[in-house]
Design a protein around this motif. Structure first.
Motif, mmCIF file in Angstrom:
data_model
loop_
_atom_site.group_PDB
_atom_site.id
_atom_site.type_symbol
_atom_site.label_atom_id
_atom_site.label_comp_id
_atom_site.label_asym_id
_atom_site.label_seq_id
_atom_site.Cartn_x
_atom_site.Cartn_y
_atom_site.Cartn_z
ATOM 1 N N SER A 47 13.715 -8.146 21.241
ATOM 2 C CA SER A 47 12.900 -7.244 20.419
ATOM 3 C C SER A 47 12.109 -6.263 21.250
ATOM 4 N N ALA A 48 11.990 -6.526 22.553
ATOM 5 C CA ALA A 48 11.197 -5.649 23.411
ATOM 6 C C ALA A 48 12.053 -4.602 24.117
ATOM 7 N N CYS A 49 13.192 -5.051 24.695
ATOM 8 C CA CYS A 49 14.005 -4.119 25.500
ATOM 9 C C CYS A 49 15.365 -3.834 24.906
ATOM 10 N N GLY A 50 15.811 -4.590 23.909
ATOM 11 C CA GLY A 50 17.087 -4.342 23.250
ATOM 12 C C GLY A 50 18.262 -5.046 23.884
ATOM 13 N N LYS A 51 18.098 -5.645 25.070
ATOM 14 C CA LYS A 51 19.195 -6.320 25.731
ATOM 15 C C LYS A 51 19.547 -7.592 24.995
ATOM 16 N N THR A 52 20.819 -8.038 25.157
ATOM 17 C CA THR A 52 21.260 -9.268 24.504
ATOM 18 C C THR A 52 20.784 -10.460 25.314
ATOM 19 N N ILE A 53 20.203 -11.393 24.619
ATOM 20 C CA ILE A 53 19.732 -12.620 25.276
ATOM 21 C C ILE A 53 20.260 -13.813 24.507
ATOM 22 N N THR A 54 20.377 -14.952 25.223
ATOM 23 C CA THR A 54 20.857 -16.186 24.595
ATOM 24 C C THR A 54 19.781 -17.259 24.705
ATOM 25 N N ILE A 55 19.479 -17.874 23.572
ATOM 26 C CA ILE A 55 18.471 -18.950 23.568
ATOM 27 C C ILE A 55 19.102 -20.197 24.172
ATOM 28 N N PRO A 56 18.475 -20.791 25.212
ATOM 29 C CA PRO A 56 19.054 -21.989 25.830
ATOM 30 C C PRO A 56 19.246 -23.099 24.798
#
Length: 286
Positions: A9-18
């Motif tokens: 939500s801050a930078c737009g990059k895709t992240i994965t929740i561990p």
């Protein structure tokens, strides 16, 4: 959301929740466990609660016990006062045995003025080194209020003071005991009575009574005069037989016995016990 991916939500990059915790261990399945309470904390809480409870109980307990403690202390003081009077009675009897008469209420000087109290005269018969020393220091060639004798008056024998007196233990030198003087009494001015003159009987005649109303030193030739004293025990309006004991006064009789006289004693009964030859038949159950 463990194991899922999506944009930050801050930078737009895709992240994965561990899928597990940070150390790769067991999956996160709920809120973290609450920290265990220290056993010392529990003990402290219990101790504080106990102290608070004890403090709450102390007030009522003290209120209940205080009257009983005060009554016990007063009973002990009254018993000591009674013992003082018995010793005074014994000293009077020993004086009479030595001289054939009881001491007068006072000795006069060469001009006929009261000069020396009976309390000074019986000092050698009180049976204590202190009393004998005071007697040896007293100068009978000078009146009681001469500087030399006033110095002696500063040290009053403990036996002359009632332990229930408001001034007890304060270095006081005012006596708590007095004789009653009058023509038909055991003591009258400078006259010395014989034992045989106590016609009402030694066990029926008062020799010394308590009073908390004297204001002169114990060496002063001042006592209770029947013509001015009250015939009511503990009379708040007039000088007389009085004490700081609840309900009455101690008195020692000519035979050396001490009795507690209640302030309910009638004036007629009290007068009958004071006279040495009135012929009264007073019952003394006290």
């Amino acid at each position: 959301y463990a194991g899922q991916s999506g944009p930050c939500s801050a930078c737009g990059k895709t992240i994965t929740i561990p899928a597990g915790d940070a150390a790769g261990g067991t999956p996160i399945s709920g809120p973290p466990p609450a920290p265990k309470k220290s056993s010392m904390s529990v003990i402290a809480i219990i101790a504080i609660a106990a102290v608070v409870g004890l403090c709450c109980l102390m007030g009522p307990l003290v209120a209940l016990l205080l009257p009983a403690v005060q009554a016990a202390r007063e009973a002990a003081r009254r018993a000591q006062c009674s013992n003082n009077m018995r010793q005074i009675g014994l000293a009077l009897a020993n004086y009479e045995a030595s001289y054939g008469v009881f001491p007068p209420a006072y000795l006069n000087d060469a001009d006929g003025n009261p000069a020396h109290s009976w309390r000074v005269l019986i000092l050698p018969f009180l049976g204590s080194a202190e009393a004998q020393s005071l007697y040896d220091q007293y100068d009978f060639s000078k009146p009681w209020d001469a500087p030399e004798n006033l110095a002696v008056a500063e040290s009053m024998p403990e036996i002359y003071g009632c332990p229930s007196s408001a001034t007890a233990g304060t270095g006081w030198n005012i006596p708590g005991y007095a004789v009653v003087t009058g023509p038909n009494y055991v003591f009258y001015q400078d006259q010395a009575r014989k034992f045989s003159e106590v016609l009402d009987g030694a066990s029926n005649t008062i020799a010394v009574v308590e009073t908390n109303e004297l204001s002169d030193p114990w060496t002063a030739p001042i006592d209770l005069d029947v013509s001015t004293m009250s015939d009511i025990i503990n009379d708040p309006s007039q000088l007389g037989a009085s004490s700081d004991h609840p309900g009455g006064v101690n008195a020692v009789f000519v035979d050396g016995s001490a009795h507690f006289l209640p302030d309910t004693l009638s004036p007629m009964e009290f007068e009958g016990l004071l006279t040495r030859g009135g012929g009264e038949n007073v019952y003394l159950p006290y």
